[in-house]
Design a protein around this motif. Structure first.
Motif, PDB file in Angstrom:
ATOM      1  N   ARG B  98       0.831  -1.205   0.000  1.00  0.00           N
ATOM      2  CA  ARG B  98       0.000   0.000   0.000  1.00  0.00           C
ATOM      3  C   ARG B  98       0.865   1.255   0.000  1.00  0.00           C
ATOM      4  O   ARG B  98       0.463   2.292  -0.493  1.00  0.00           O
ATOM      5  N   TRP B 101       2.329   1.312  -3.795  1.00  0.00           N
ATOM      6  CA  TRP B 101       1.303   1.585  -4.802  1.00  0.00           C
ATOM      7  C   TRP B 101       0.788   3.019  -4.750  1.00  0.00           C
ATOM      8  O   TRP B 101       0.089   3.464  -5.648  1.00  0.00           O
ATOM      9  N   THR B 102       1.090   3.724  -3.644  1.00  0.00           N
ATOM     10  CA  THR B 102       0.601   5.093  -3.542  1.00  0.00           C
ATOM     11  C   THR B 102       1.736   6.104  -3.624  1.00  0.00           C
ATOM     12  O   THR B 102       1.546   7.265  -3.343  1.00  0.00           O
ATOM     13  N   GLN B 103       2.948   5.622  -3.964  1.00  0.00           N
ATOM     14  CA  GLN B 103       3.938   6.580  -4.427  1.00  0.00           C
ATOM     15  C   GLN B 103       3.506   6.899  -5.862  1.00  0.00           C
ATOM     16  O   GLN B 103       2.401   6.598  -6.245  1.00  0.00           O
ATOM     17  N   THR B 106       2.294   3.004 -10.356  1.00  0.00           N
ATOM     18  CA  THR B 106       1.071   2.206 -10.353  1.00  0.00           C
ATOM     19  C   THR B 106       1.410   0.770  -9.965  1.00  0.00           C
ATOM     20  O   THR B 106       2.552   0.346 -10.058  1.00  0.00           O
ATOM     21  N   ARG B 107       0.388   0.054  -9.543  1.00  0.00           N
ATOM     22  CA  ARG B 107       0.650  -1.320  -9.147  1.00  0.00           C
ATOM     23  C   ARG B 107       1.014  -2.174 -10.362  1.00  0.00           C
ATOM     24  O   ARG B 107       1.719  -3.169 -10.235  1.00  0.00           O
ATOM     25  N   LEU B 312      -6.191  -7.584  -5.404  1.00  0.00           N
ATOM     26  CA  LEU B 312      -5.526  -7.187  -4.164  1.00  0.00           C
ATOM     27  C   LEU B 312      -5.902  -5.770  -3.797  1.00  0.00           C
ATOM     28  O   LEU B 312      -6.249  -4.961  -4.639  1.00  0.00           O
ATOM     29  N   ARG B 313      -5.810  -5.470  -2.511  1.00  0.00           N
ATOM     30  CA  ARG B 313      -6.038  -4.128  -2.028  1.00  0.00           C
ATOM     31  C   ARG B 313      -5.037  -3.820  -0.948  1.00  0.00           C
ATOM     32  O   ARG B 313      -4.431  -4.685  -0.395  1.00  0.00           O
TER      33      ARG B 313
ATOM     34  N   TYR C  14     -18.496  -6.345  -1.229  1.00  0.00           N
ATOM     35  CA  TYR C  14     -17.700  -7.568  -1.075  1.00  0.00           C
ATOM     36  C   TYR C  14     -18.698  -8.707  -0.968  1.00  0.00           C
ATOM     37  O   TYR C  14     -19.408  -8.794   0.031  1.00  0.00           O
ATOM     38  N   THR C  44     -11.825   2.860   5.613  1.00  0.00           N
ATOM     39  CA  THR C  44     -10.658   2.412   4.865  1.00  0.00           C
ATOM     40  C   THR C  44     -11.021   2.127   3.413  1.00  0.00           C
ATOM     41  O   THR C  44     -10.280   2.473   2.490  1.00  0.00           O
ATOM     42  N   THR C  45     -12.174   1.521   3.209  1.00  0.00           N
ATOM     43  CA  THR C  45     -12.631   1.251   1.845  1.00  0.00           C
ATOM     44  C   THR C  45     -12.714   2.546   1.045  1.00  0.00           C
ATOM     45  O   THR C  45     -12.216   2.628  -0.085  1.00  0.00           O
ATOM     46  N   GLU C  48      -9.196   3.914   0.404  1.00  0.00           N
ATOM     47  CA  GLU C  48      -8.441   3.103  -0.557  1.00  0.00           C
ATOM     48  C   GLU C  48      -8.975   3.270  -1.976  1.00  0.00           C
ATOM     49  O   GLU C  48      -8.224   3.183  -2.942  1.00  0.00           O
ATOM     50  N   VAL C  51      -7.379   6.494  -3.308  1.00  0.00           N
ATOM     51  CA  VAL C  51      -6.004   6.457  -3.793  1.00  0.00           C
ATOM     52  C   VAL C  51      -5.807   5.379  -4.862  1.00  0.00           C
ATOM     53  O   VAL C  51      -4.689   5.132  -5.296  1.00  0.00           O
ATOM     54  N   GLY C  52      -6.898   4.743  -5.278  1.00  0.00           N
ATOM     55  CA  GLY C  52      -6.807   3.812  -6.402  1.00  0.00           C
ATOM     56  C   GLY C  52      -6.321   2.427  -6.027  1.00  0.00           C
ATOM     57  O   GLY C  52      -6.041   1.610  -6.897  1.00  0.00           O
ATOM     58  N   ILE C  53      -6.198   2.137  -4.736  1.00  0.00           N
ATOM     59  CA  ILE C  53      -5.819   0.777  -4.342  1.00  0.00           C
ATOM     60  C   ILE C  53      -6.998  -0.158  -4.595  1.00  0.00           C
ATOM     61  O   ILE C  53      -6.856  -1.327  -4.911  1.00  0.00           O
ATOM     62  N   LEU C  54      -8.198   0.405  -4.486  1.00  0.00           N
ATOM     63  CA  LEU C  54      -9.419  -0.373  -4.613  1.00  0.00           C
ATOM     64  C   LEU C  54     -10.277   0.274  -5.690  1.00  0.00           C
ATOM     65  O   LEU C  54     -10.279   1.494  -5.835  1.00  0.00           O
ATOM     66  N   GLN C  71      -5.269   3.658 -11.407  1.00  0.00           N
ATOM     67  CA  GLN C  71      -4.166   4.500 -10.966  1.00  0.00           C
ATOM     68  C   GLN C  71      -3.401   5.059 -12.152  1.00  0.00           C
ATOM     69  O   GLN C  71      -3.131   4.353 -13.104  1.00  0.00           O
ATOM     70  N   THR C  72      -3.064   6.331 -12.094  1.00  0.00           N
ATOM     71  CA  THR C  72      -2.146   6.887 -13.084  1.00  0.00           C
ATOM     72  C   THR C  72      -1.023   7.583 -12.329  1.00  0.00           C
ATOM     73  O   THR C  72      -1.260   8.200 -11.290  1.00  0.00           O
ATOM     74  N   PHE C  81      -0.370   9.462   0.664  1.00  0.00           N
ATOM     75  CA  PHE C  81      -1.222   8.514   1.378  1.00  0.00           C
ATOM     76  C   PHE C  81      -0.419   7.804   2.455  1.00  0.00           C
ATOM     77  O   PHE C  81       0.690   7.357   2.208  1.00  0.00           O
TER      78      PHE C  81
END
Lengths: 130, 313, 300
Positions: B98, B101-103, B106-107, B312-313, C14, C44-45, C48, C51-54, C71-72, C81
């Motif tokens: 996490r 991926w947030t620098q 991208t993942r 993944l998250r 989910y 958290t959801t 996330e 920030v594009g993790i989810l 994410q870009t 983050f």
């Protein structure tokens, strides 16, 4: 230099506490015209509050003509805060005592009196907003 | 990104480099004396000069080393377990993905760089092992065959493929389990469950083996061939066990079947049958098996990329 | 005021459960917005997704004026983050962590990062695993700040810190905010952590937004009334009733948009943020409406 303190749970909002502390310092003479107020950054570094809160308090003080902001330099005390005129104070106090006599005569207790004053203040405040 | 991958895994990579270095020391330390033994390489194999001493002496002097070299087959497995498993597993277990991926990365880039590093590592380690082993095994390849057993697994394309497959397995297990230890624990049996059946069940059948029938026992397969099966059969094709043959033509008292018994066996209509893959199929088989592993690796790496990008998250 | 982050109908599912359902919200540019809600509320959801993790199951999210679609790198470089528990590489030294930031961010400000660590007296050559919880949080914050973001998102940044470290963390965060140009969105399950630092509040519960707005407005709009039950009922009928507690003949209510004169027998108090949040989380106006007096917290 003034150092701010916060009283949690006093019911007074943070920015109002800052305003009141500056006004108090002006009234008792700890702050004099030309004195500099701490920068927002200095305040938040010791109180952990939002800098906007500090800026808002300073804006309020500036609006009241008590301080002025010199861009890039800081916020400075503009003038002293005069104590309320003595004669007014006397006559207001006298009328309040008369009112209290009437209230106690009607059987009100201290708590009732406090509640009445609080309500009246609130009404005034809400009329101001409206 | 590549700096980060290096920094994260430098301990393991330095360890791996030391293992390869130790391997090189072993290979050179034993390979040079092997070449100086008796007449050297010229005295080994079927084309040995007649002036040479017995090749059995060479076997007695150095044969035991092949037992040690057999253990080198474990290197890809260890790389898969100790580098492949933690590659994604450690990051996911500790939640540091996490952070990365947030620098401003991208993942997709994260997983791509990691998997490219895996491929690069496999190529480098594979080339290293194959190079060292091909040189070291020269005498044994002359004596025996590079095709049978250890030679096939330690030379050519296979070391690289095993390393890549083990790393891809470790990475996929790490992505799916999101934990280091389960990823490592999963990599070990999964690697063996693929590697061993392919070697023992699939490899002999990449091309139909050649069957030769020889009258009497002995001989049959050409030099360097990989003999898959050999034994005595009767004219009906039924297997004759050594004990039966000895009963018929040999000396039952000593249990031996001397060369002189060939005529006797022939008279009974008993042949020696040899099933083998000739030496010239070595490279085609390497390509076929490398192709199988490439397909497996592509599947594993695609799964990993998909999993990282979408699950993944 | 423009939005640093805005979401419309944002949902995430989910399996069969919605972690986030139809969330629409705004984070004004330049604000410090507190995202508050009980554990499992979907904080958290939401962060996330931001920030594009989810990826959201449904709905839209815009960051810094740009719609977020995966994410870009360009968008990521403008967002800082710090994930929950401030993950760091435990076997990396603090300086190694700065190297990570330097390698992965185009706008990395190394001088800022080093200066910050020096002022916080964080040993630069110690491995992160040996730092205290407060120091780890500060290193993670340094990493997020030195990439010079326009929007800083912090997930439960102070949850695991002791009171002193908590205070120091928030002080240093507010110093960064005082430098200007930064919007902060931070979450906590305790409003008391964020009460002083935030000027905007978003209250999340069971995946939906219960309350959102400027804290100042919200505090001004709400009031606590208490007094004889029938007087309270009379006033409560004229405004929006949020939460009520009644014991026999006495009642206390939290109301919104109290207008007009109030019976002098009632006490009217301003709410503090914690009370307000609890009132919305409880949200039980029922006792007043019930025919039978309901005893809450009383001795039967």
């Amino acid at each position: 230099m003034i150092e701010f303190r916060l009283h949690r749970g006093s019911g007074v909002s943070t920015y109002m506490q800052l305003v009141q502390q500056v006004r108090h310092a002006l009234r008792v003479g700890t702050l004099r015209p030309g004195d500099q107020l701490p920068t927002a950054k200095e305040v938040v570094a010791t109180l952990a509050i939002n800098p906007n809160t500090v800026l808002k308090a300073y804006r309020e003080l500036e609006h009241a003509g008590l301080v002025h902001t010199r861009p890039g330099l800081g916020t400075f005390v503009a003038r002293e805060l005069p104590a309320p005129p003595l004669r007014e104070l006397h006559s207001l106090g006298r009328r309040l005592r008369q009112w209290l006599d009437a209230a106690y005569a009607a059987g009100l207790e201290d708590e009732d009196v406090d509640a009445l004053i609080a309500t009246a203040r609130q009404e005034l405040a809400s009329e101001d907003i409206a | 990104m590549s700096w980060l991958v290096w920094r994260q895994h430098r301990t393991e990579l330095i360890g791996l480099a030391l293992v390869i270095l130790a391997l090189a020391v072993f290979v050179i330390g034993t390979g040079v004396p092997m070449r100086g033994f008796d007449g050297g390489l010229a005295c080994l194999g079927t084309n040995a000069a007649p002036s040479c001493g017995g090749q059995g002496d060479f076997e007695r002097a150095f044969g035991w080393l092949t037992g040690i070299v057999g253990w080198f087959n474990l290197i890809p497995l260890l790389i898969g377990v100790f580098i492949g498993g933690p590659l994604l597993g450690r990051e996911l277990e500790r939640g540091t993905h996490r952070l990365v991926w947030t620098q401003s990365v991208t993942r997709t880039r994260w997983i791509t760089v990691r998997l490219l590093a895996v491929v690069g590592l496999a190529v480098a380690v594979g080339a290293g092992i194959a190079g060292l082993m091909t040189w070291w095994r020269q005498p044994f390849d002359l004596l025996d065959s590079p095709f049978a057993g250890a030679g096939f697994d330690l030379e050519g394309l296979m070391p690289g493929m095993y390393v890549l497959f083990a790393l891809a397995l470790g990475a996929a297990a790490g992505a799916a389990s999101r934990k280091v230890l389960p990823a490592m624990a999963l990599t070990l049996p999964a690697f063996l469950a693929v590697r061993l059946p392919i070697e023992f069940w699939l490899r002999p059948h990449y091309a139909p083996p050649i069957t030769a029938l020889v009258y009497g026992s002995g001989g049959g397969a050409p030099p360097g061939a990989w003999v898959i099966d050999s034994g005595l059969i009767d004219s009906a094709g039924t297997r004759i066990y050594a004990s039966q043959a000895t009963q018929l033509c040999g000396n039952p008292a000593t249990g031996s079947l001397p060369k002189s018994a060939d005529a006797c066996l022939h008279a009974h209509g008993i042949f020696e049958r040899v099933v083998y893959q000739p030496l010239d199929r070595f490279w085609p088989f390497q390509f076929i098996e490398a192709g199988i592993y490439t397909a497996l690796c592509i599947a594993l790496l695609s799964f990993t990329v998909y999993w990282v990008r979408h699950r993944l998250r | 005021m423009s939005s640093a982050l805005s979401a419309a109908g944002l949902s995430r599912r989910y399996g069969k459960t919605w972690a986030l359902h139809e969330c629409s919200l705004e984070v004004p540019a330049g604000s410090v917005t507190a995202l508050v809600g009980p554990n499992g509320a979907g904080k958290t959801t939401l962060l996330e997704i931001a920030v594009g993790i989810l990826e959201p199951t449904e709905g839209e999210i815009r960051l810094l004026g740009t719609p977020m679609r995966g994410q870009t790198p360009s968008l990521l470089s403008r967002i800082g983050f710090v994930a929950q528990d401030a993950p760091l590489y435990r076997n990396f030294t603090v300086l190694d962590m700065l190297q990570v930031g330097r390698h992965l961010n185009p706008r990395w400000d190394d001088a800022l990062a080093r200066d910050r660590l020096r002022r916080l007296r964080i040993p630069r050559n110690r491995v992160c695993g040996q730092l205290s919880g407060g120091q780890q949080a500060q290193v993670a914050l340094t990493l997020a700040v030195a990439k010079r973001p326009e929007l800083l998102i912090l997930d439960e940044p102070v949850a695991r810190l002791d009171p002193l470290a908590r205070r120091e963390f928030l002080e240093s965060l507010m110093e960064i905010v005082a430098d200007g140009g930064l919007t902060v969105l931070l979450s906590s399950h305790l409003i008391s952590d964020l009460e002083r630092v935030s000027d905007q509040l978003i209250l999340l519960s069971e995946g939906t937004v219960l309350l959102a707005g400027s804290t100042e407005d919200l505090l001004a709009e709400h009031a606590v009334l208490s007094g004889p039950r029938h007087n309270v009922e009379a006033v409560a009928a004229r405004c929006q009733l949020i939460d009520a507690r009644a014991t026999g003949t006495h009642a206390t209510v939290v109301v919104r948009r109290l207008e007009g004169p109030v019976d002098p027998r009632l006490t009217v108090d301003a709410v503090d943020l914690e009370e307000l949040v609890l009132a919305y989380l409880r949200r039980r106006p029922a006792p007043l409406n019930a025919a039978e007096p309901v005893l809450v917290g009383g001795v039967s």
